[in-house]
Design an enzyme around this catalytic site. Structure first.
Site, PDB file in Angstrom:
ATOM      1  N   GLU A  61     -27.295 -24.490  21.192  1.00 52.13           N
ATOM      2  CA  GLU A  61     -26.033 -23.751  21.052  1.00 52.13           C
ATOM      3  C   GLU A  61     -26.242 -22.539  20.147  1.00 52.13           C
ATOM      4  OE1 GLU A  61     -22.863 -26.237  19.616  1.00 52.13           O
ATOM      5  OE2 GLU A  61     -21.334 -24.709  20.022  1.00 52.13           O
ATOM      6  N   ASN A 208     -16.385 -27.579  27.713  1.00 53.57           N
ATOM      7  CA  ASN A 208     -16.994 -28.496  26.747  1.00 53.57           C
ATOM      8  C   ASN A 208     -15.900 -29.066  25.863  1.00 53.57           C
ATOM      9  OD1 ASN A 208     -19.340 -29.365  24.798  1.00 53.57           O
ATOM     10  ND2 ASN A 208     -17.917 -28.220  23.493  1.00 53.57           N
ATOM     11  N   GLU A 209     -15.901 -30.364  25.685  1.00 54.68           N
ATOM     12  CA  GLU A 209     -14.933 -31.019  24.797  1.00 54.68           C
ATOM     13  C   GLU A 209     -13.533 -30.437  25.010  1.00 54.68           C
ATOM     14  OE1 GLU A 209     -16.374 -31.384  20.729  1.00 54.68           O
ATOM     15  OE2 GLU A 209     -17.977 -32.706  21.390  1.00 54.68           O
ATOM     16  N   TYR A 277     -21.758 -38.904  19.130  1.00 55.28           N
ATOM     17  CA  TYR A 277     -22.601 -38.676  17.945  1.00 55.28           C
ATOM     18  C   TYR A 277     -22.649 -39.929  17.081  1.00 55.28           C
ATOM     19  CZ  TYR A 277     -23.033 -33.679  18.835  1.00 55.28           C
ATOM     20  OH  TYR A 277     -23.367 -32.465  19.394  1.00 55.28           O
ATOM     21  N   GLU A 328     -24.006 -34.801  24.744  1.00 62.08           N
ATOM     22  CA  GLU A 328     -24.388 -34.543  23.340  1.00 62.08           C
ATOM     23  C   GLU A 328     -24.492 -35.895  22.652  1.00 62.08           C
ATOM     24  OE1 GLU A 328     -21.928 -31.652  21.288  1.00 62.08           O
ATOM     25  OE2 GLU A 328     -21.772 -30.409  23.085  1.00 62.08           O
ATOM     26  N   GLN A 380     -29.373 -31.116  18.372  1.00 60.62           N
ATOM     27  CA  GLN A 380     -29.685 -30.013  19.244  1.00 60.62           C
ATOM     28  C   GLN A 380     -31.181 -29.735  19.156  1.00 60.62           C
ATOM     29  OE1 GLN A 380     -27.127 -26.604  18.882  1.00 60.62           O
ATOM     30  NE2 GLN A 380     -25.240 -27.821  18.914  1.00 60.62           N
TER      31      GLN A 380
HETATM   32  O1  AHR Z   1     -23.211 -29.941  18.417  1.00 59.25           O
HETATM   33  C1  AHR Z   1     -22.252 -29.439  17.559  1.00 59.25           C
HETATM   34  C2  AHR Z   1     -20.845 -29.515  18.149  1.00 59.25           C
HETATM   35  O2  AHR Z   1     -20.501 -30.856  18.347  1.00 59.25           O
HETATM   36  C3  AHR Z   1     -20.681 -28.907  19.510  1.00 59.25           C
HETATM   37  O3  AHR Z   1     -20.469 -27.548  19.461  1.00 59.25           O
HETATM   38  C4  AHR Z   1     -19.491 -29.628  20.054  1.00 59.25           C
HETATM   39  O4  AHR Z   1     -19.534 -29.763  21.451  1.00 59.25           O
HETATM   40  C5  AHR Z   1     -19.528 -30.948  19.345  1.00 59.25           C
HETATM   41  O5  AHR Z   1     -18.300 -31.224  18.748  1.00 59.25           O
END
Ligand code: AHR
Length: 544
Positions: A61, A208-209, A277, A328, A380
Protein backbone atom coordinates in the site's frame (compact mmCIF):
# COMPACT_ATOMS: atom_id res chain seq x y z
CA UNK A 1 17.00 -31.28 28.07
CA UNK A 2 13.50 -31.67 26.67
CA UNK A 3 10.60 -31.00 28.95
CA UNK A 4 6.82 -31.13 28.68
CA UNK A 5 4.37 -28.49 29.83
CA UNK A 6 2.84 -29.86 33.01
CA UNK A 7 -0.30 -27.79 32.61
CA UNK A 8 -1.26 -29.02 29.17
CA UNK A 9 -4.36 -31.11 29.01
CA UNK A 10 -3.64 -34.22 27.02
CA UNK A 11 -6.78 -33.81 25.00
CA UNK A 12 -6.48 -35.04 21.48
CA UNK A 13 -7.36 -32.37 18.96
CA UNK A 14 -7.52 -32.88 15.26
CA UNK A 15 -5.74 -30.11 13.42
CA UNK A 16 -7.91 -30.50 10.37
CA UNK A 17 -11.50 -29.38 10.67
CA UNK A 18 -14.09 -32.00 9.88
CA UNK A 19 -11.74 -34.91 10.48
CA UNK A 20 -13.02 -36.05 13.88
CA UNK A 21 -13.63 -39.57 12.73
CA UNK A 22 -9.97 -39.99 11.85
CA UNK A 23 -9.03 -40.40 15.48
CA UNK A 24 -10.35 -43.91 15.48
CA UNK A 25 -7.95 -44.83 12.69
CA UNK A 26 -4.84 -44.03 14.70
CA UNK A 27 -2.70 -46.81 16.10
CA UNK A 28 -3.26 -46.95 19.84
CA UNK A 29 0.43 -46.60 20.60
CA UNK A 30 0.59 -43.21 18.94
CA UNK A 31 -0.61 -41.22 21.94
CA UNK A 32 0.75 -43.29 24.78
CA UNK A 33 4.49 -42.76 24.85
CA UNK A 34 6.67 -40.76 27.23
CA UNK A 35 5.54 -37.30 28.26
CA UNK A 36 8.59 -35.59 26.72
CA UNK A 37 7.53 -36.67 23.26
CA UNK A 38 4.77 -35.00 21.28
CA UNK A 39 2.73 -37.42 19.25
CA UNK A 40 1.62 -36.46 15.77
CA UNK A 41 0.35 -38.22 12.69
CA UNK A 42 0.41 -37.42 8.99
CA UNK A 43 -2.39 -39.13 7.09
CA UNK A 44 -0.73 -38.90 3.69
CA UNK A 45 -3.60 -40.70 2.01
CA UNK A 46 -6.30 -38.31 3.27
CA UNK A 47 -6.26 -35.36 0.92
CA UNK A 48 -7.66 -31.92 1.74
CA UNK A 49 -6.99 -29.98 -1.45
CA UNK A 50 -4.31 -28.17 -3.42
CA UNK A 51 -2.27 -25.58 -1.57
CA UNK A 52 -2.53 -22.79 -4.10
CA UNK A 53 0.66 -20.74 -4.42
CA UNK A 54 -1.68 -17.75 -4.10
CA UNK A 55 -2.06 -18.49 -0.39
CA UNK A 56 1.45 -16.99 -0.08
CA UNK A 57 0.60 -13.71 -1.79
CA UNK A 58 1.35 -10.15 -0.69
CA UNK A 59 -0.08 -6.69 -0.27
CA UNK A 60 1.65 -3.33 -0.80
CA UNK A 61 0.00 0.00 0.00
CA UNK A 62 0.99 3.64 -0.34
CA UNK A 63 1.54 3.72 3.39
CA UNK A 64 4.64 4.73 5.33
CA UNK A 65 7.76 3.44 3.58
CA UNK A 66 6.20 0.37 1.97
CA UNK A 67 6.10 1.70 -1.60
CA UNK A 68 8.28 4.80 -1.37
CA UNK A 69 11.66 3.80 0.06
CA UNK A 70 10.83 0.12 0.39
CA UNK A 71 9.98 -0.75 -3.21
CA UNK A 72 10.49 2.44 -5.22
CA UNK A 73 13.44 4.77 -4.71
CA UNK A 74 13.40 6.44 -8.14
CA UNK A 75 15.85 6.14 -10.98
CA UNK A 76 18.13 8.88 -9.66
CA UNK A 77 18.49 7.47 -6.17
CA UNK A 78 21.86 6.75 -4.57
CA UNK A 79 20.33 3.49 -3.40
CA UNK A 80 21.19 0.72 -5.87
CA UNK A 81 18.14 0.28 -8.05
CA UNK A 82 16.79 -1.31 -11.21
CA UNK A 83 15.02 1.47 -13.11
CA UNK A 84 13.92 3.01 -9.82
CA UNK A 85 13.01 -0.23 -8.02
CA UNK A 86 15.12 -0.89 -4.95
CA UNK A 87 17.63 -3.57 -5.99
CA UNK A 88 17.88 -5.52 -2.74
CA UNK A 89 14.08 -5.61 -2.36
CA UNK A 90 13.75 -7.01 -5.87
CA UNK A 91 16.45 -9.64 -5.29
CA UNK A 92 15.00 -10.85 -2.00
CA UNK A 93 11.43 -11.00 -3.28
CA UNK A 94 12.42 -12.87 -6.43
CA UNK A 95 14.13 -15.44 -4.25
CA UNK A 96 11.05 -15.77 -2.05
CA UNK A 97 8.63 -15.88 -4.98
CA UNK A 98 5.54 -13.68 -4.84
CA UNK A 99 2.52 -15.31 -6.50
CA UNK A 100 0.23 -12.23 -6.44
CA UNK A 101 0.71 -8.63 -5.30
CA UNK A 102 -2.30 -6.55 -4.25
CA UNK A 103 -2.05 -2.75 -4.67
CA UNK A 104 -2.51 0.27 -4.11
CA UNK A 105 -4.36 -0.29 -0.82
CA UNK A 106 -5.85 -0.76 1.67
CA UNK A 107 -7.63 2.36 2.76
CA UNK A 108 -5.52 4.28 0.23
CA UNK A 109 -7.32 2.49 -2.64
CA UNK A 110 -10.67 4.16 -2.01
CA UNK A 111 -9.10 7.61 -2.19
CA UNK A 112 -6.79 6.91 -5.14
CA UNK A 113 -7.47 8.16 -8.63
CA UNK A 114 -5.41 6.13 -11.06
CA UNK A 115 -5.10 8.92 -13.63
CA UNK A 116 -2.93 10.80 -11.10
CA UNK A 117 -0.32 8.05 -11.49
CA UNK A 118 0.05 7.77 -15.26
CA UNK A 119 1.68 9.91 -17.94
CA UNK A 120 5.06 11.64 -17.66
CA UNK A 121 6.13 11.53 -13.99
CA UNK A 122 7.08 15.21 -13.95
CA UNK A 123 3.55 16.14 -14.97
CA UNK A 124 1.75 14.00 -12.42
CA UNK A 125 -0.20 15.92 -9.78
CA UNK A 126 0.85 16.11 -6.17
CA UNK A 127 -1.94 14.77 -4.00
CA UNK A 128 -2.41 14.30 -0.26
CA UNK A 129 -2.49 10.82 1.27
CA UNK A 130 -5.30 11.52 3.70
CA UNK A 131 -5.37 8.02 5.11
CA UNK A 132 -1.76 7.70 6.14
CA UNK A 133 -0.40 10.87 7.64
CA UNK A 134 -1.36 13.53 5.13
CA UNK A 135 2.00 13.47 3.34
CA UNK A 136 2.21 14.78 -0.21
CA UNK A 137 2.19 11.92 -2.69
CA UNK A 138 4.06 12.73 -5.89
CA UNK A 139 2.44 9.83 -7.74
CA UNK A 140 5.80 8.74 -9.15
CA UNK A 141 4.76 5.14 -8.45
CA UNK A 142 1.65 4.61 -10.54
CA UNK A 143 0.11 1.85 -12.62
CA UNK A 144 3.02 1.35 -15.06
CA UNK A 145 5.49 1.30 -12.17
CA UNK A 146 3.36 -1.21 -10.27
CA UNK A 147 3.12 -3.53 -13.26
CA UNK A 148 6.86 -3.12 -13.89
CA UNK A 149 7.54 -4.19 -10.32
CA UNK A 150 5.23 -7.21 -10.63
CA UNK A 151 7.11 -8.27 -13.76
CA UNK A 152 10.49 -7.89 -12.00
CA UNK A 153 9.49 -10.09 -9.08
CA UNK A 154 7.33 -12.50 -11.09
CA UNK A 155 4.02 -11.63 -9.38
CA UNK A 156 0.50 -11.50 -10.83
CA UNK A 157 -0.98 -8.01 -10.31
CA UNK A 158 -4.15 -7.51 -8.25
CA UNK A 159 -5.59 -3.99 -8.31
CA UNK A 160 -8.04 -2.66 -5.72
CA UNK A 161 -10.38 -0.25 -7.48
CA UNK A 162 -11.70 2.94 -5.91
CA UNK A 163 -15.33 2.55 -4.84
CA UNK A 164 -15.47 4.97 -1.90
CA UNK A 165 -14.33 8.14 -3.69
CA UNK A 166 -14.37 6.78 -7.21
CA UNK A 167 -16.88 5.70 -9.82
CA UNK A 168 -17.67 2.72 -12.05
CA UNK A 169 -16.50 4.84 -14.98
CA UNK A 170 -13.11 5.40 -13.39
CA UNK A 171 -12.66 1.67 -12.74
CA UNK A 172 -13.84 0.76 -16.24
CA UNK A 173 -11.33 3.19 -17.75
CA UNK A 174 -8.54 1.77 -15.58
CA UNK A 175 -9.38 -1.68 -16.96
CA UNK A 176 -9.23 -0.32 -20.52
CA UNK A 177 -5.93 1.42 -19.78
CA UNK A 178 -4.45 -1.82 -18.45
CA UNK A 179 -5.89 -4.45 -20.75
CA UNK A 180 -6.97 -3.05 -24.12
CA UNK A 181 -4.23 -4.00 -26.61
CA UNK A 182 -3.93 -0.78 -28.68
CA UNK A 183 -5.69 1.92 -30.66
CA UNK A 184 -7.88 3.49 -27.99
CA UNK A 185 -6.87 6.74 -26.33
CA UNK A 186 -6.32 5.00 -23.00
CA UNK A 187 -4.34 2.07 -24.40
CA UNK A 188 -2.21 4.54 -26.35
CA UNK A 189 -1.60 6.47 -23.13
CA UNK A 190 -0.32 3.24 -21.58
CA UNK A 191 1.92 2.65 -24.59
CA UNK A 192 3.27 6.20 -24.34
CA UNK A 193 4.11 5.41 -20.73
CA UNK A 194 6.40 2.63 -21.89
CA UNK A 195 4.22 -0.43 -22.33
CA UNK A 196 2.80 -1.22 -25.75
CA UNK A 197 1.92 -4.65 -24.42
CA UNK A 198 -1.30 -4.78 -22.41
CA UNK A 199 -0.89 -5.52 -18.71
CA UNK A 200 -3.58 -8.24 -18.70
CA UNK A 201 -4.60 -7.49 -15.12
CA UNK A 202 -7.06 -10.18 -14.07
CA UNK A 203 -7.66 -9.61 -10.36
CA UNK A 204 -9.74 -6.53 -9.43
CA UNK A 205 -10.96 -5.71 -5.95
CA UNK A 206 -14.26 -3.81 -5.82
CA UNK A 207 -13.16 -1.43 -3.09
CA UNK A 208 -11.48 -2.17 0.23
CA UNK A 209 -13.06 -2.44 3.67
CA UNK A 210 -16.32 -0.91 2.46
CA UNK A 211 -17.60 -1.34 6.02
CA UNK A 212 -14.97 1.19 7.17
CA UNK A 213 -12.46 3.42 5.39
CA UNK A 214 -13.88 2.39 2.00
CA UNK A 215 -17.10 4.33 2.58
CA UNK A 216 -18.73 3.15 5.81
CA UNK A 217 -21.34 1.21 3.90
CA UNK A 218 -23.80 -1.31 5.30
CA UNK A 219 -23.52 -4.82 3.87
CA UNK A 220 -26.55 -4.36 1.61
CA UNK A 221 -25.16 -1.03 0.35
CA UNK A 222 -21.76 -2.61 -0.30
CA UNK A 223 -23.45 -5.35 -2.31
CA UNK A 224 -25.36 -2.72 -4.31
CA UNK A 225 -22.04 -0.97 -5.02
CA UNK A 226 -20.62 -4.31 -6.13
CA UNK A 227 -23.54 -4.83 -8.53
CA UNK A 228 -23.12 -1.34 -9.97
CA UNK A 229 -19.35 -1.58 -10.43
CA UNK A 230 -19.49 -5.16 -11.74
CA UNK A 231 -21.81 -4.05 -14.54
CA UNK A 232 -19.05 -1.87 -15.98
CA UNK A 233 -16.14 -4.26 -15.40
CA UNK A 234 -15.55 -5.06 -19.07
CA UNK A 235 -13.42 -7.82 -20.61
CA UNK A 236 -10.96 -5.56 -22.45
CA UNK A 237 -8.47 -7.44 -24.59
CA UNK A 238 -10.27 -10.67 -23.80
CA UNK A 239 -9.29 -10.55 -20.13
CA UNK A 240 -12.39 -11.31 -18.11
CA UNK A 241 -11.93 -9.41 -14.84
CA UNK A 242 -11.97 -11.61 -11.75
CA UNK A 243 -13.95 -9.44 -9.35
CA UNK A 244 -13.37 -9.60 -5.61
CA UNK A 245 -16.26 -8.44 -3.45
CA UNK A 246 -15.77 -6.84 -0.07
CA UNK A 247 -16.32 -9.25 2.80
CA UNK A 248 -16.20 -8.55 6.52
CA UNK A 249 -13.64 -7.78 9.12
CA UNK A 250 -12.86 -11.08 10.81
CA UNK A 251 -15.76 -13.50 11.17
CA UNK A 252 -18.72 -11.19 10.81
CA UNK A 253 -21.34 -13.61 9.51
CA UNK A 254 -24.06 -10.93 9.51
CA UNK A 255 -22.08 -8.94 6.97
CA UNK A 256 -21.71 -11.95 4.70
CA UNK A 257 -25.43 -12.75 4.96
CA UNK A 258 -26.35 -9.13 4.22
CA UNK A 259 -23.95 -8.93 1.27
CA UNK A 260 -24.87 -12.26 -0.29
CA UNK A 261 -28.63 -11.89 0.29
CA UNK A 262 -28.56 -8.55 -1.53
CA UNK A 263 -26.73 -10.09 -4.49
CA UNK A 264 -29.20 -12.93 -4.88
CA UNK A 265 -29.98 -13.51 -8.54
CA UNK A 266 -27.35 -11.01 -9.69
CA UNK A 267 -23.72 -11.33 -10.70
CA UNK A 268 -21.89 -12.94 -7.82
CA UNK A 269 -18.30 -12.05 -7.07
CA UNK A 270 -15.51 -14.33 -8.26
CA UNK A 271 -13.75 -13.76 -4.96
CA UNK A 272 -14.88 -12.66 -1.52
CA UNK A 273 -12.42 -10.80 0.68
CA UNK A 274 -12.11 -11.14 4.46
CA UNK A 275 -9.58 -9.15 6.52
CA UNK A 276 -8.26 -10.67 9.72
CA UNK A 277 -5.39 -9.01 11.57
CA UNK A 278 -3.78 -10.37 14.76
CA UNK A 279 -3.62 -7.25 16.90
CA UNK A 280 -1.55 -6.60 20.02
CA UNK A 281 -1.06 -3.44 22.10
CA UNK A 282 2.65 -4.34 22.49
CA UNK A 283 5.63 -2.77 20.77
CA UNK A 284 7.17 -5.12 18.18
CA UNK A 285 10.34 -5.88 20.16
CA UNK A 286 8.94 -5.70 23.69
CA UNK A 287 6.59 -8.66 23.86
CA UNK A 288 6.18 -10.57 27.10
CA UNK A 289 5.28 -14.26 26.83
CA UNK A 290 1.71 -13.41 27.91
CA UNK A 291 1.35 -10.73 25.23
CA UNK A 292 2.77 -13.14 22.69
CA UNK A 293 0.26 -15.86 23.55
CA UNK A 294 -2.63 -13.40 23.47
CA UNK A 295 -1.62 -12.51 19.92
CA UNK A 296 -0.79 -16.02 18.74
CA UNK A 297 -4.10 -17.37 20.02
CA UNK A 298 -5.89 -15.22 17.44
CA UNK A 299 -4.88 -17.77 14.80
CA UNK A 300 -7.46 -20.17 16.21
CA UNK A 301 -10.01 -17.49 15.35
CA UNK A 302 -8.48 -17.05 11.89
CA UNK A 303 -9.02 -20.76 11.29
CA UNK A 304 -12.55 -20.58 12.61
CA UNK A 305 -13.26 -17.56 10.41
CA UNK A 306 -12.12 -19.44 7.31
CA UNK A 307 -14.24 -22.47 8.17
CA UNK A 308 -17.38 -20.54 9.11
CA UNK A 309 -17.23 -17.97 6.32
CA UNK A 310 -16.70 -20.76 3.79
CA UNK A 311 -19.60 -22.75 5.24
CA UNK A 312 -21.86 -19.73 4.97
CA UNK A 313 -20.71 -18.91 1.42
CA UNK A 314 -21.40 -22.53 0.49
CA UNK A 315 -25.09 -22.01 1.27
CA UNK A 316 -25.17 -19.35 -1.50
CA UNK A 317 -22.55 -20.98 -3.70
CA UNK A 318 -22.67 -24.76 -3.28
CA UNK A 319 -20.24 -25.35 -6.17
CA UNK A 320 -17.67 -23.03 -4.63
CA UNK A 321 -17.33 -20.76 -7.64
CA UNK A 322 -16.60 -17.87 -5.27
CA UNK A 323 -13.03 -17.99 -4.00
CA UNK A 324 -12.49 -17.06 -0.37
CA UNK A 325 -9.74 -14.45 -0.03
CA UNK A 326 -7.93 -13.51 3.16
CA UNK A 327 -7.00 -10.21 1.56
CA UNK A 328 -5.14 -8.79 4.56
CA UNK A 329 -3.72 -10.78 7.46
CA UNK A 330 -0.76 -10.71 9.83
CA UNK A 331 0.42 -9.37 13.17
CA UNK A 332 -0.31 -5.73 13.91
CA UNK A 333 1.73 -4.51 16.89
CA UNK A 334 0.14 -1.27 18.03
CA UNK A 335 2.88 -0.27 20.49
CA UNK A 336 5.04 1.56 17.94
CA UNK A 337 5.63 5.09 19.22
CA UNK A 338 4.82 8.22 17.19
CA UNK A 339 8.55 9.11 17.26
CA UNK A 340 9.43 5.77 15.66
CA UNK A 341 6.73 6.23 13.03
CA UNK A 342 8.00 9.74 12.39
CA UNK A 343 11.48 8.32 11.80
CA UNK A 344 10.60 5.24 9.78
CA UNK A 345 7.14 5.79 8.34
CA UNK A 346 3.63 4.86 9.41
CA UNK A 347 3.11 1.31 10.67
CA UNK A 348 6.84 0.49 10.30
CA UNK A 349 7.13 -2.75 12.23
CA UNK A 350 10.21 -4.84 13.00
CA UNK A 351 9.71 -8.59 12.94
CA UNK A 352 10.88 -10.88 15.71
CA UNK A 353 10.99 -14.61 16.35
CA UNK A 354 7.48 -14.13 17.76
CA UNK A 355 6.33 -12.66 14.41
CA UNK A 356 7.83 -15.62 12.54
CA UNK A 357 5.98 -18.04 14.80
CA UNK A 358 2.79 -16.10 14.05
CA UNK A 359 3.45 -16.43 10.31
CA UNK A 360 4.03 -20.15 10.80
CA UNK A 361 0.74 -20.57 12.67
CA UNK A 362 -1.12 -18.69 9.95
CA UNK A 363 0.48 -20.59 7.08
CA UNK A 364 -0.23 -23.91 8.84
CA UNK A 365 -3.88 -22.86 9.09
CA UNK A 366 -3.95 -22.10 5.34
CA UNK A 367 -2.49 -25.52 4.53
CA UNK A 368 -5.02 -27.27 6.73
CA UNK A 369 -7.89 -25.26 5.18
CA UNK A 370 -6.48 -25.33 1.65
CA UNK A 371 -9.76 -26.56 0.17
CA UNK A 372 -11.56 -23.44 1.41
CA UNK A 373 -9.10 -20.72 0.37
CA UNK A 374 -8.28 -19.07 -2.94
CA UNK A 375 -5.78 -16.37 -1.99
CA UNK A 376 -4.17 -14.90 1.14
CA UNK A 377 -2.20 -11.64 1.17
CA UNK A 378 0.17 -10.89 4.02
CA UNK A 379 0.07 -7.26 5.15
CA UNK A 380 2.36 -5.81 4.05
CA UNK A 381 5.30 -6.55 1.79
CA UNK A 382 8.02 -4.08 2.88
CA UNK A 383 8.47 -2.06 6.10
CA UNK A 384 4.79 -2.02 7.09
CA UNK A 385 3.11 -4.41 9.58
CA UNK A 386 4.14 -8.06 9.07
CA UNK A 387 6.71 -7.24 6.41
CA UNK A 388 9.09 -9.54 4.58
CA UNK A 389 11.76 -6.90 4.20
CA UNK A 390 12.69 -3.97 6.36
CA UNK A 391 14.68 -0.99 5.16
CA UNK A 392 16.02 1.86 7.20
CA UNK A 393 13.62 4.44 5.90
CA UNK A 394 13.43 6.26 2.60
CA UNK A 395 17.05 7.39 2.77
CA UNK A 396 18.39 4.02 3.87
CA UNK A 397 20.87 2.00 1.91
CA UNK A 398 20.33 -1.40 3.45
CA UNK A 399 17.51 -3.91 3.46
CA UNK A 400 17.11 -6.84 5.80
CA UNK A 401 15.12 -10.03 5.32
CA UNK A 402 12.90 -10.28 8.36
CA UNK A 403 12.09 -13.31 10.47
CA UNK A 404 8.69 -13.39 8.71
CA UNK A 405 10.47 -13.63 5.35
CA UNK A 406 12.24 -16.75 6.56
CA UNK A 407 9.02 -18.23 7.92
CA UNK A 408 7.44 -17.80 4.47
CA UNK A 409 10.52 -19.40 2.92
CA UNK A 410 10.00 -22.49 5.09
CA UNK A 411 6.50 -22.88 3.65
CA UNK A 412 7.50 -22.45 0.02
CA UNK A 413 7.91 -26.24 -0.52
CA UNK A 414 4.17 -26.67 0.15
CA UNK A 415 3.12 -24.53 -2.82
CA UNK A 416 1.17 -26.48 -5.42
CA UNK A 417 1.21 -29.68 -3.36
CA UNK A 418 -1.88 -31.41 -1.99
CA UNK A 419 -2.57 -30.76 1.66
CA UNK A 420 -3.17 -33.91 3.68
CA UNK A 421 -4.71 -34.38 7.09
CA UNK A 422 -2.61 -34.26 10.20
CA UNK A 423 -3.29 -34.99 13.82
CA UNK A 424 -1.57 -33.86 16.99
CA UNK A 425 -2.00 -34.24 20.72
CA UNK A 426 -2.09 -30.44 21.03
CA UNK A 427 -4.25 -28.82 23.68
CA UNK A 428 -5.53 -25.95 21.54
CA UNK A 429 -9.25 -25.88 21.26
CA UNK A 430 -11.33 -24.01 18.70
CA UNK A 431 -12.08 -20.42 19.65
CA UNK A 432 -15.64 -19.33 20.37
CA UNK A 433 -17.70 -17.90 17.52
CA UNK A 434 -17.06 -14.26 16.79
CA UNK A 435 -19.93 -13.60 14.44
CA UNK A 436 -21.79 -10.95 16.38
CA UNK A 437 -19.54 -7.96 15.93
CA UNK A 438 -20.08 -5.37 13.25
CA UNK A 439 -18.05 -4.98 10.11
CA UNK A 440 -15.56 -2.63 11.73
CA UNK A 441 -12.39 -3.38 13.64
CA UNK A 442 -12.45 -4.01 17.35
CA UNK A 443 -10.11 -5.73 19.77
CA UNK A 444 -11.70 -8.99 20.91
CA UNK A 445 -10.70 -10.30 24.31
CA UNK A 446 -7.60 -12.33 23.84
CA UNK A 447 -6.68 -15.44 25.81
CA UNK A 448 -3.18 -15.59 27.30
CA UNK A 449 -3.26 -19.37 27.60
CA UNK A 450 -0.10 -20.62 25.89
CA UNK A 451 -0.62 -21.61 22.29
CA UNK A 452 0.33 -25.21 21.59
CA UNK A 453 2.04 -27.23 18.87
CA UNK A 454 0.82 -26.63 15.31
CA UNK A 455 1.45 -28.63 12.14
CA UNK A 456 0.43 -29.18 8.51
CA UNK A 457 1.52 -31.45 5.68
CA UNK A 458 1.31 -31.80 1.91
CA UNK A 459 2.40 -34.27 -0.71
CA UNK A 460 3.11 -34.46 -4.41
CA UNK A 461 4.77 -37.26 -6.35
CA UNK A 462 7.31 -38.84 -4.06
CA UNK A 463 7.63 -35.88 -1.72
CA UNK A 464 5.91 -35.39 1.61
CA UNK A 465 6.42 -31.99 3.26
CA UNK A 466 5.58 -31.47 6.93
CA UNK A 467 5.85 -28.23 8.91
CA UNK A 468 5.80 -28.01 12.70
CA UNK A 469 5.56 -24.82 14.74
CA UNK A 470 6.44 -24.71 18.44
CA UNK A 471 4.96 -21.43 19.76
CA UNK A 472 5.95 -22.11 23.39
CA UNK A 473 8.75 -19.94 24.76
CA UNK A 474 9.53 -22.34 27.61
CA UNK A 475 8.98 -25.84 26.23
CA UNK A 476 11.23 -27.85 23.96
CA UNK A 477 9.36 -30.57 22.13
CA UNK A 478 10.48 -33.88 20.73
CA UNK A 479 8.31 -34.78 17.75
CA UNK A 480 7.36 -38.36 17.07
CA UNK A 481 5.34 -38.39 13.88
CA UNK A 482 3.60 -41.49 12.57
CA UNK A 483 3.39 -41.57 8.78
CA UNK A 484 0.17 -43.11 7.54
CA UNK A 485 -0.59 -44.06 3.95
CA UNK A 486 2.95 -43.60 2.72
CA UNK A 487 6.38 -45.20 3.00
CA UNK A 488 9.09 -42.64 3.68
CA UNK A 489 12.69 -43.52 2.83
CA UNK A 490 14.72 -40.47 3.79
CA UNK A 491 14.30 -36.86 4.78
CA UNK A 492 15.91 -33.50 5.27
CA UNK A 493 14.77 -30.55 7.33
CA UNK A 494 15.32 -26.85 7.92
CA UNK A 495 14.69 -24.87 11.08
CA UNK A 496 14.02 -21.24 12.02
CA UNK A 497 14.66 -20.73 15.72
CA UNK A 498 15.75 -18.30 18.37
CA UNK A 499 15.22 -18.84 22.08
CA UNK A 500 14.45 -15.12 22.52
CA UNK A 501 10.93 -14.29 21.40
CA UNK A 502 12.04 -10.70 20.70
CA UNK A 503 15.10 -11.70 18.62
CA UNK A 504 15.19 -9.96 15.24
CA UNK A 505 17.32 -9.29 12.19
CA UNK A 506 18.80 -5.82 12.52
CA UNK A 507 20.85 -3.74 10.13
CA UNK A 508 23.90 -4.59 12.29
CA UNK A 509 23.08 -8.27 12.59
CA UNK A 510 20.96 -9.07 9.52
CA UNK A 511 21.33 -12.85 9.73
CA UNK A 512 20.66 -13.48 13.40
CA UNK A 513 17.47 -15.43 12.69
CA UNK A 514 17.63 -17.34 9.43
CA UNK A 515 16.88 -20.88 8.31
CA UNK A 516 19.43 -23.59 8.99
CA UNK A 517 19.70 -27.32 8.28
CA UNK A 518 18.09 -29.50 10.96
CA UNK A 519 18.28 -33.19 11.83
CA UNK A 520 15.36 -35.45 11.03
CA UNK A 521 15.32 -39.24 11.27
CA UNK A 522 12.98 -41.42 9.27
CA UNK A 523 12.59 -45.07 10.21
CA UNK A 524 9.90 -47.71 10.55
CA UNK A 525 7.08 -45.52 9.33
CA UNK A 526 7.89 -42.65 11.69
CA UNK A 527 9.69 -39.35 11.55
CA UNK A 528 11.46 -37.93 14.59
CA UNK A 529 12.92 -34.49 15.16
CA UNK A 530 13.54 -31.96 17.89
CA UNK A 531 11.39 -28.84 17.94
CA UNK A 532 12.98 -26.35 20.34
CA UNK A 533 11.00 -23.62 22.06
CA UNK A 534 10.04 -20.95 19.51
CA UNK A 535 10.85 -22.74 16.30
CA UNK A 536 9.48 -23.69 12.90
CA UNK A 537 10.74 -26.84 11.20
CA UNK A 538 9.90 -27.99 7.68
CA UNK A 539 10.82 -31.59 6.88
CA UNK A 540 10.83 -32.86 3.31
CA UNK A 541 10.58 -36.63 3.06
CA UNK A 542 11.27 -38.78 0.02
CA UNK A 543 8.64 -41.48 -0.26
CA UNK A 544 8.45 -44.78 -2.13
O1 AHR B 1 -2.87 -2.55 6.21
C1 AHR B 1 -3.20 -1.37 6.84
C2 AHR B 1 -4.69 -1.06 6.74
O2 AHR B 1 -5.41 -2.05 7.41
C3 AHR B 1 -5.27 -1.08 5.36
O3 AHR B 1 -5.09 0.12 4.69
C4 AHR B 1 -6.71 -1.35 5.61
O4 AHR B 1 -7.32 -2.06 4.56
C5 AHR B 1 -6.71 -2.12 6.90
O5 AHR B 1 -7.58 -1.54 7.82
Amino acid sequence: MLSMPSNLTRRRVLQSAGAASLASLLPRAVFSQSAATRKTVVHADQEIGTIRAELHSHFAEHLGSCVYGGIWVGKNSAIPNVNGYRGDTVDYLRELGVPVLRWPGGCFADDYHWRDGVGPPEKRPRTVNTNWGGYVEDNSFGTNEFIGFCKLIGAQPYIAANVGAGSPEEMRDWMEYCNYPSGSTLSDLRAAGGSAEPFNVRYWGIGNELWGCGGNFRADQAAAEFRHFATFARPFGGVRPFLVGCGPNQNNLQWTRGFMDTLAGNRQPDGYSVHHYSDSPSAPLAFTPEAMYAQLNTFQRVEQTIVQQRNLLDTYDPNRRIGLFLDEWGVWDHGVTPAEEQRNGRLWQQQSMRSAVAAGLGLNVFNRQADKLYMCNIAQMVNVLQCMIITDGPQGKTAVRTTSYWAFMLFKPHRGKTAVRVETDASNSPAPADGARGGGRGAPKQSETPTDLSMSASRQGNQLVVTFVNPRHDVNMSIDCALGGVTARSGSAQILHDADLNAYNSFDNPNRVTIKPHTVTVEAGRMKLDLPALSIVTATLETA
